[in-house]
Design a protein around this motif. Structure first.
Motif, PDB file in Angstrom:
ATOM      1  N   ASP A 174      41.733  39.683  22.006  1.00 25.15           N
ATOM      2  CA  ASP A 174      42.146  38.896  23.166  1.00 25.15           C
ATOM      3  C   ASP A 174      42.932  39.709  24.185  1.00 25.15           C
ATOM      4  O   ASP A 174      42.846  39.461  25.392  1.00 25.15           O
ATOM      5  CB  ASP A 174      42.984  37.697  22.712  1.00 25.15           C
ATOM      6  N   SER A 175      43.688  40.686  23.718  1.00 29.11           N
ATOM      7  CA  SER A 175      44.518  41.471  24.637  1.00 29.11           C
ATOM      8  C   SER A 175      43.714  42.507  25.420  1.00 29.11           C
ATOM      9  O   SER A 175      44.178  43.000  26.447  1.00 29.11           O
ATOM     10  CB  SER A 175      45.653  42.150  23.881  1.00 29.11           C
ATOM     11  N   VAL A 176      42.514  42.862  24.924  1.00 26.21           N
ATOM     12  CA  VAL A 176      41.701  43.879  25.625  1.00 26.21           C
ATOM     13  C   VAL A 176      40.391  43.306  26.143  1.00 26.21           C
ATOM     14  O   VAL A 176      39.577  44.039  26.713  1.00 26.21           O
ATOM     15  CB  VAL A 176      41.411  45.092  24.706  1.00 26.21           C
ATOM     16  N   LYS A 177      40.194  42.016  25.982  1.00 26.36           N
ATOM     17  CA  LYS A 177      38.921  41.403  26.395  1.00 26.36           C
ATOM     18  C   LYS A 177      38.599  41.675  27.856  1.00 26.36           C
ATOM     19  O   LYS A 177      37.473  42.047  28.204  1.00 26.36           O
ATOM     20  CB  LYS A 177      38.974  39.891  26.135  1.00 26.36           C
ATOM     21  N   GLU A 178      39.577  41.506  28.729  1.00 25.97           N
ATOM     22  CA  GLU A 178      39.321  41.711  30.156  1.00 25.97           C
ATOM     23  C   GLU A 178      39.136  43.187  30.487  1.00 25.97           C
ATOM     24  O   GLU A 178      38.432  43.525  31.447  1.00 25.97           O
ATOM     25  CB  GLU A 178      40.442  41.102  30.992  1.00 25.97           C
ATOM     26  N   ALA A 197      35.832  44.605  32.354  1.00 27.57           N
ATOM     27  CA  ALA A 197      35.873  45.501  33.510  1.00 27.57           C
ATOM     28  C   ALA A 197      35.032  46.752  33.278  1.00 27.57           C
ATOM     29  O   ALA A 197      34.357  47.244  34.191  1.00 27.57           O
ATOM     30  CB  ALA A 197      37.318  45.885  33.819  1.00 27.57           C
ATOM     31  N   GLU A 198      35.052  47.262  32.036  1.00 27.94           N
ATOM     32  CA  GLU A 198      34.258  48.447  31.707  1.00 27.94           C
ATOM     33  C   GLU A 198      32.761  48.177  31.837  1.00 27.94           C
ATOM     34  O   GLU A 198      31.987  49.041  32.259  1.00 27.94           O
ATOM     35  CB  GLU A 198      34.553  48.896  30.278  1.00 27.94           C
ATOM     36  N   GLN A 199      32.337  46.979  31.476  1.00 21.99           N
ATOM     37  CA  GLN A 199      30.919  46.672  31.412  1.00 21.99           C
ATOM     38  C   GLN A 199      30.371  46.003  32.668  1.00 21.99           C
ATOM     39  O   GLN A 199      29.170  45.866  32.824  1.00 21.99           O
ATOM     40  CB  GLN A 199      30.640  45.791  30.197  1.00 21.99           C
ATOM     41  N   THR A 200      31.254  45.585  33.567  1.00 17.90           N
ATOM     42  CA  THR A 200      30.820  44.961  34.807  1.00 17.90           C
ATOM     43  C   THR A 200      30.483  46.035  35.833  1.00 17.90           C
ATOM     44  O   THR A 200      31.277  46.948  36.058  1.00 17.90           O
ATOM     45  CB  THR A 200      31.921  44.043  35.362  1.00 17.90           C
ATOM     46  N   PRO A 201      29.309  45.971  36.471  1.00 23.01           N
ATOM     47  CA  PRO A 201      28.954  46.982  37.485  1.00 23.01           C
ATOM     48  C   PRO A 201      29.954  47.014  38.625  1.00 23.01           C
ATOM     49  O   PRO A 201      30.628  46.017  38.901  1.00 23.01           O
ATOM     50  CB  PRO A 201      27.574  46.506  37.973  1.00 23.01           C
ATOM     51  N   GLN A 202      30.058  48.153  39.282  1.00 25.69           N
ATOM     52  CA  GLN A 202      30.933  48.274  40.435  1.00 25.69           C
ATOM     53  C   GLN A 202      30.496  47.290  41.514  1.00 25.69           C
ATOM     54  O   GLN A 202      29.342  46.884  41.594  1.00 25.69           O
ATOM     55  CB  GLN A 202      30.896  49.697  40.994  1.00 25.69           C
TER      56      GLN A 202
END
Length: 370
Positions: free
Chosen positions: A278-282, A286-291
């Motif tokens: 839960d603490s690193v979900k976001e 962010a890592e997997q969402t395209p720019q």
């Protein structure tokens, strides 16, 4: 193909560079005769939606009035033809390429019945003003508003097209390699000299209050409201001695003096290990969402070649392969030809020349639902 996402688009758009490389450097041929532009009538259309030539002329007028605006907007250093007030064919083609993208995007928003959101306008305002810097307040207010509104349209469609990553997918990424999500939680006090750091360290070990030491002595003034807390960070966030102390030093003990390029630190690592999901979900999201604008750029790559794009040859030539307008006098295979000058008649300015129409390309094998 690919064209850079520009922070601003013609007549008030922002930042969208289409998916193709820029075709020119904006420099006109000094030896060539000046070729005037006639900004009457239509410059082209996208799927039947007209692009008035006046839109291009209005932009060029603003660029002439506000030195530096053209370079900020178009990244072209040359606005006019040599020893002339006429814009270069490259500038006109660049602006018209942007208009094609703007028209296509506005059409898609209408097709999807999407309204521009308040959050998109907020993002657009921030980005456009940052891009123009001090020049933003020198632009005509209506012109600046147009730019922001168009940029907001890009943000709105890009958000709609963006691949949404489910919590289940995020959990799978976490479970596949939890060691990627090691975190160290820490706080520090920054001072100028090693002697000062030793004094702070001794005070803390003697029972001094951490928050008071931060308030009285740290040079990192931004950290005072959080009592020197730097949060929980992944490996590689720091350099040299500081990084080593964070990941190899004892947890919950005061460490120092630790030298960095900022000065000397007294450090306390309060927690270290693999963070819970839960603490690193976001962070994973962010890592997997395209720019930003990646989804929009892909949409343009796929859909512009399938659109009915018509460009009046007075202003340029549509290249369906790159999805952009080539400068007037260039053929679609990149060869340069000498354009015939416009010849006004006694009845007034000439009418539109025969148009160049994009042919439909085969549909891509996958459009990711867009």
């Amino acid at each position: 193909m690919s064209r850079r996402l520009r922070v601003w688009l013609a007549a008030g758009a922002a930042a969208l560079m289409l998916a193709s490389a820029c075709s020119s450097d904006g420099k006109s041929n000094a030896a060539a005769p000046v070729q005037p532009f006639d900004f009457t009538g239509s410059a082209g259309s996208v799927n039947g939606k007209d692009i008035p030539a006046k839109v291009l002329a209005d932009q060029i007028t603003v660029f002439k009035q506000v030195p530096g605006a053209a370079e900020a907007a178009l990244q072209l250093s040359t606005l006019t033809q040599d020893k002339s007030d006429e814009p270069t064919p490259e500038v006109v083609a660049d602006l018209l390429s942007t208009e094609v993208a703007v028209t296509a995007i506005q059409g898609e928003l209408a097709k999807r019945n999407l309204a521009i959101t308040a959050s998109a306008r907020k993002v657009a305002t921030t980005q456009v003003r940052a891009s123009f810097g001090d020049l933003a307040d020198k632009l005509p207010p209506d012109f600046l508003s147009q730019i922001i509104e168009r940029y907001a349209a890009f943000v709105t469609l890009d958000t709609e097209l963006e691949v949404k990553i489910s919590d289940e997918e995020l959990r799978k990424a976490y479970d596949s390699n939890p060691n990627n999500y090691q975190r160290a939680c820490l706080r520090h006090i920054l001072v100028a000299t090693e002697a000062e750091a030793k004094t702070v360290l001794n005070d803390l070990k003697g029972g001094a209050d951490w928050a008071k030491e931060v308030t009285d002595k740290t040079q990192d003034k931004n950290s005072i409201p959080d009592a020197g807390d730097l949060g929980c960070v992944p490996k590689g966030s720091f350099t040299d001695e500081f990084e080593k102390a964070v990941w190899e030093g004892p947890v919950n003990e005061y460490q120092g003096p630790i030298k960095s390029s900022f000065g000397y630190h007294v450090l306390q690592v309060t927690k270290r290990g693999v963070a819970d999901f839960d603490s690193v979900k976001e962070d994973i999201r962010a890592e997997q969402t395209p720019q930003k604008f990646t989804s929009l750029g892909i949409w343009l790559q796929i859909n512009l070649p399938k659109s009915n794009v018509v460009i009046d040859p007075r202003f340029g030539v549509w290249d369906n392969q790159t999805g952009q307008v080539l400068p007037r006098g260039t053929t679609a295979d990149g060869l340069k030809v000498t354009p015939a000058p416009s010849t006004p008649t006694s009845a007034g300015p000439p009418g539109p020349a025969p148009s160049t129409t994009a042919t439909s390309a085969p549909a891509a094998s996958s459009t990711t639902g867009h």
